[in-house]
Design a protein around this motif. Structure first.
Motif, short mmCIF file in Angstrom:
data_model
loop_
_atom_site.label_atom_id
_atom_site.label_comp_id
_atom_site.label_asym_id
_atom_site.label_seq_id
_atom_site.Cartn_x
_atom_site.Cartn_y
_atom_site.Cartn_z
N VAL A 7 0.96 -1.29 -0.07
CA VAL A 7 -0.05 -0.08 0.08
C VAL A 7 0.88 1.13 0.11
O VAL A 7 1.73 1.55 0.94
N ASP A 8 0.68 2.04 -0.97
CA ASP A 8 1.32 3.40 -0.86
C ASP A 8 0.34 4.30 -0.02
O ASP A 8 -0.53 4.72 -0.59
N HIS A 9 1.11 4.65 1.05
CA HIS A 9 0.43 5.36 1.90
C HIS A 9 0.19 6.85 1.82
O HIS A 9 -0.70 7.60 2.11
N ASP A 10 0.94 7.54 0.89
CA ASP A 10 0.69 8.72 0.25
C ASP A 10 -0.44 8.65 -0.75
O ASP A 10 -1.08 9.87 -0.75
N LYS A 11 -0.87 7.54 -1.31
CA LYS A 11 -1.94 7.50 -2.25
C LYS A 11 -3.22 7.20 -1.47
O LYS A 11 -4.27 7.44 -1.76
N CYS A 12 -3.01 6.67 -0.47
CA CYS A 12 -4.14 6.03 0.39
C CYS A 12 -4.89 6.88 0.81
O CYS A 12 -4.49 7.84 1.55
N VAL A 13 -6.40 6.89 0.78
CA VAL A 13 -7.36 7.92 1.32
C VAL A 13 -8.02 7.34 2.36
O VAL A 13 -8.87 8.09 3.00
N GLY A 14 -8.07 5.93 2.86
CA GLY A 14 -8.65 5.40 3.77
C GLY A 14 -10.02 5.14 3.52
O GLY A 14 -10.84 5.01 4.64
N CYS A 18 -10.69 -1.82 0.09
CA CYS A 18 -9.54 -2.99 0.16
C CYS A 18 -9.97 -4.01 1.27
O CYS A 18 -9.87 -5.22 1.14
N ALA A 19 -9.91 -3.35 2.65
CA ALA A 19 -10.27 -4.15 3.63
C ALA A 19 -11.82 -5.01 3.46
O ALA A 19 -11.99 -6.01 4.00
N GLU A 20 -12.56 -4.32 2.89
CA GLU A 20 -13.98 -4.78 2.75
C GLU A 20 -14.07 -6.00 1.71
O GLU A 20 -14.52 -6.94 1.96
N VAL A 21 -13.07 -5.89 0.54
CA VAL A 21 -13.20 -6.78 -0.24
C VAL A 21 -12.40 -7.86 -0.24
O VAL A 21 -12.51 -9.23 -0.81
N CYS A 22 -11.32 -7.75 0.44
CA CYS A 22 -10.33 -8.80 0.57
C CYS A 22 -10.93 -10.19 1.15
O CYS A 22 -11.56 -10.13 2.21
N PRO A 23 -10.82 -11.33 0.34
CA PRO A 23 -11.53 -12.44 0.83
C PRO A 23 -10.55 -13.20 2.15
O PRO A 23 -11.10 -14.07 2.98
N GLU A 25 -8.96 -11.36 4.49
CA GLU A 25 -8.68 -10.09 5.43
C GLU A 25 -7.18 -9.75 5.71
O GLU A 25 -6.61 -9.74 6.87
N VAL A 26 -6.57 -9.67 4.36
CA VAL A 26 -5.25 -9.11 4.56
C VAL A 26 -5.01 -7.66 5.22
O VAL A 26 -4.03 -7.42 6.07
N PHE A 27 -5.93 -7.00 5.07
CA PHE A 27 -5.88 -5.54 5.32
C PHE A 27 -6.68 -5.04 6.86
O PHE A 27 -7.53 -5.44 6.96
N GLN A 28 -5.97 -4.00 7.38
CA GLN A 28 -6.75 -3.47 8.35
C GLN A 28 -6.44 -2.00 8.58
O GLN A 28 -5.19 -1.57 7.83
N MET A 29 -7.33 -1.35 8.99
CA MET A 29 -7.13 0.13 8.93
C MET A 29 -6.37 0.67 10.09
O MET A 29 -6.69 0.46 11.40
N GLN A 30 -5.37 1.45 9.91
CA GLN A 30 -4.46 1.84 11.03
C GLN A 30 -4.14 3.38 10.77
O GLN A 30 -3.66 3.86 9.76
N ASP A 31 -4.30 4.40 11.75
CA ASP A 31 -4.25 5.90 11.53
C ASP A 31 -4.85 6.23 10.35
O ASP A 31 -4.18 7.06 9.67
N GLY A 32 -6.12 5.91 9.80
CA GLY A 32 -6.42 6.20 8.59
C GLY A 32 -6.10 5.81 7.44
O GLY A 32 -6.58 6.07 6.19
N LYS A 33 -5.11 4.86 7.38
CA LYS A 33 -4.77 4.04 6.28
C LYS A 33 -4.68 2.73 6.20
O LYS A 33 -4.71 1.92 7.28
N SER A 34 -4.92 2.07 4.99
CA SER A 34 -4.91 0.72 4.92
C SER A 34 -3.15 0.08 5.27
O SER A 34 -2.60 0.58 4.53
#
Length: 62
Positions: A7-14, A18-23, A25-34
């Motif tokens: 994940v490019d945190h400069d591009k991620c808008v939170g 991605c967290a919702e679609v991942c079958p 559960e690879v992603f978690q939100m931390q400090d407003g970023k994936s």
């Protein structure tokens, strides 16, 4: 075959799409970023890449 989601945190808008679609559960939100906290579970389906409107995610084959 293994995959590494990045994940490019400069591009991620939170949007959390991605967290919702991942079958697996690879992603978690931390400090407003994936964050790929379970990257070793990635199956390379690239669903996260497809839903990311900011082009903030790439999945590399390792």
């Amino acid at each position: 075959m293994a995959f590494n989601p990045i994940v490019d945190h400069d591009k991620c808008v939170g949007c959390e799409e991605c967290a919702e679609v991942c079958p697996v559960e690879v992603f978690q939100m931390q400090d407003g970023k994936s964050v790929p906290v379970n990257a070793d579970e990635c199956i390379g389906c690239e669903s996260c890449v497809e839903v990311c409107e900011e082009d903030a995610i790439v999945v590399e084959e390792i």
